[in-house]
Design an enzyme around this catalytic site. Structure first.
Site, PDB file in Angstrom:
ATOM      1  N   HIS A  65      36.101  49.027  37.823  1.00 50.80           N
ATOM      2  CA  HIS A  65      36.020  49.180  39.278  1.00 50.80           C
ATOM      3  C   HIS A  65      37.433  49.433  39.795  1.00 50.80           C
ATOM      4  O   HIS A  65      38.270  48.523  39.794  1.00 50.80           O
ATOM      5  CB  HIS A  65      35.421  47.925  39.907  1.00 50.80           C
ATOM      6  CG  HIS A  65      34.038  47.615  39.423  1.00 50.80           C
ATOM      7  ND1 HIS A  65      32.911  48.137  40.020  1.00 50.80           N
ATOM      8  CD2 HIS A  65      33.600  46.871  38.374  1.00 50.80           C
ATOM      9  CE1 HIS A  65      31.834  47.718  39.364  1.00 50.80           C
ATOM     10  NE2 HIS A  65      32.236  46.945  38.360  1.00 50.80           N
ATOM     11  N   HIS A 182      22.810  48.159  35.976  1.00 53.51           N
ATOM     12  CA  HIS A 182      23.009  46.722  36.205  1.00 53.51           C
ATOM     13  C   HIS A 182      21.618  46.105  36.251  1.00 53.51           C
ATOM     14  O   HIS A 182      20.862  46.341  37.187  1.00 53.51           O
ATOM     15  CB  HIS A 182      23.749  46.546  37.536  1.00 53.51           C
ATOM     16  CG  HIS A 182      23.954  45.129  37.954  1.00 53.51           C
ATOM     17  ND1 HIS A 182      25.183  44.513  37.898  1.00 53.51           N
ATOM     18  CD2 HIS A 182      23.105  44.204  38.466  1.00 53.51           C
ATOM     19  CE1 HIS A 182      25.083  43.277  38.348  1.00 53.51           C
ATOM     20  NE2 HIS A 182      23.829  43.066  38.696  1.00 53.51           N
ATOM     21  N   ASP A 310      34.218  45.622  32.510  1.00 57.92           N
ATOM     22  CA  ASP A 310      33.722  45.339  33.864  1.00 57.92           C
ATOM     23  C   ASP A 310      34.873  44.831  34.736  1.00 57.92           C
ATOM     24  O   ASP A 310      34.726  43.875  35.507  1.00 57.92           O
ATOM     25  CB  ASP A 310      32.573  44.339  33.832  1.00 57.92           C
ATOM     26  CG  ASP A 310      31.825  44.255  35.165  1.00 57.92           C
ATOM     27  OD1 ASP A 310      32.064  45.109  36.049  1.00 57.92           O
ATOM     28  OD2 ASP A 310      31.007  43.325  35.337  1.00 57.92           O
TER      29      ASP A 310
END
Length: 433
Positions: A65, A182, A310
């Site tokens: 991210h 997800h 992640d």
């Protein structure tokens, strides 16, 4: 200065090419020119002394991210790319949960432009499955692919509608794009904030059952069988999900999976041991020791294809609150190799499998031109000191995020040099140890 770079004397571990031994890697014009036992270096050529170190393809992370656009107070493409190369990652896949969501060419092009300006890790955008990631209407997959997206995801949000997920798999198949999903049933998650089990009961925190992940993985595997679309299960955390993926692969379905370092190394008991530290709050949550064992075994035997961080930076304002209210996620790019090397030392993984799961494994999942030191490949390389010990000091991380559960921990394994396209983009400052 010569445009040739020699990486000399290191143990080259390249599972994609079947190489494991002391070699010299010769880089010319941004490509791997040669990997050989004996090479004579011209006097004017640059060299990296890799004696007593590993030399591997640059790591590939399918799940980061970078927060830009819209949340630059947490991270930018540039700071995230800097953290990536500090951890040995030469390619990262940027999730679309930005503001605005990456559901169109304009956002994809902005991310790519920021990555080019930074000149560090290669950044591969992941586009949204649905417009605004709201789970109601599919995004324009042709536009996203044409602008540079390599996969599709509503990461952070499950696709709750089975009908929409079916259409997404069919539509994505037409463009040759995998869906990276997800997996959690929000009806089962409710207001849960950690794994449902004895630890949650002791701590007085609402739990999230493993079945919230399991049922969605099973649903989507059934939809893969119906549609022929490609499914990649993000951040697998439960034994049930592992069993489902293993069976899907046995049946020849196009299903892959990834696991994070923290889901391999930590359990729900660590939440209490940390004193409710929000650096141990993530989604999916830290699971039971049984789940961790299952994930380790699945990574070791190839059921899970890749290690993915992640990487999820947050500001102190979002983490320095009570556990229930804190944002989910931790930073992981700069600690991933060290944490996973610990699994090798415990006997849970071989060195070769560790490197494979960080390089060619993830590259194959998304079809990226990465993960190998074969002649002619892009010269993306990590030089690693597996013996180097260092203390994790959040203030010294290159990411804007300081939210790491490894704070103050003494870890072994450090990236000393990272090379992208033949350029040295990272050299370790030993003061950071």
């Amino acid at each position: 200065m010569s445009d040739v770079l020699f990486i000399e004397g290191g143990r080259v571990i390249d599972p994609a090419s079947g190489v494991d031994g002391v070699r010299t890697v010769v880089i010319r014009d941004g490509k791997v020119a040669e990997v050989a036992e004996r090479v004579e270096r011209p006097r004017d050529a640059r060299a990296v002394d890799a004696r007593n170190r590993w030399v591997t393809p640059g790591f590939v992370d399918l799940h980061v991210h970078l927060r830009e656009p819209g949340q630059e107070y947490k991270e930018t493409v540039a700071t995230g790319a800097r953290a990536a190369v500090a951890g040995g990652f030469t390619a990262v896949c940027a999730m679309p949960n930005t503001k605005p969501v990456n559901d169109c060419a304009a956002v994809t092009e902005l991310v790519l432009a920021r990555a080019a300006a930074a000149g560090l890790a290669r950044v591969y955008p992941v586009g949204a499955i649905s417009r605004g990631s709201n789970g109601e209407e599919l995004a324009e997959y042709g536009e996203l692919k044409a602008s540079g997206c390599v996969a599709l995801s509503d990461d952070g949000r499950p696709v709750m509608s089975s009908a929409l997920m079916r259409r997404a798999l069919e539509y994505a198949r037409a463009f040759g794009l995998p869906l990276t999903v997800h997996e959690e049933d929000l009806h089962l998650v409710g207001k849960g904030v950690m794994h449902e089990g004895a630890a949650a009961t002791r701590l007085g925190l609402k739990g999230i059952p493993s079945q919230a992940e399991d049922v969605m993985v099973l649903r989507d595997i059934a939809l893969v069988e119906l549609t022929g679309g490609r499914l990649h299960v993000a951040h697998v955390s439960t034994a049930g999900a592992v069993r489902a993926i293993r069976e899907a692969k046995r049946r020849g379905l196009p299903v892959t999976g990834e696991v994070t370092p923290h889901h391999l190394a930590l359990t729900d008991d660590d939440v209490g041991a940390s004193g409710y530290s929000t650096d141990f709050k993530m989604n999916p949550p830290l699971r039971s020791a049984e789940d961790v064992r299952a994930c380790r075994e699945a990574l070791a035997d190839g059921t899970l294809d890749a290690i993915a961080t992640d990487h999820a930076p947050h500001s102190a304002v979002e983490k320095d609150v009570e556990f229930d209210a804190a944002a989910n996620g931790i930073v992981g790019l700069e600690t991933a190799f060290s944490v996973c090397l610990g699994l090798v030392r415990e006997g849970a993984l071989t060195e070769r499998r560790l490197v494979e799961a960080l390089t060619v494994g993830p590259a194959r999942v998304f079809g990226l031109p990465a993960g190998t030191l074969a002649r002619g490949a892009a010269a993306d390389v990590a030089v690693l000191d597996a013996a180097a010990e260092w203390t994790v000091d959040p203030a010294r991380l290159h990411s804007k995020g300081r939210n790491t559960p490894w704070k103050g921990r003494r870890l072994a394994g450090r990236c000393t040099h990272t090379i992208v396209g033949g350029r040295i983009v990272h050299e370790e400052d030993k003061a950071d140890r």
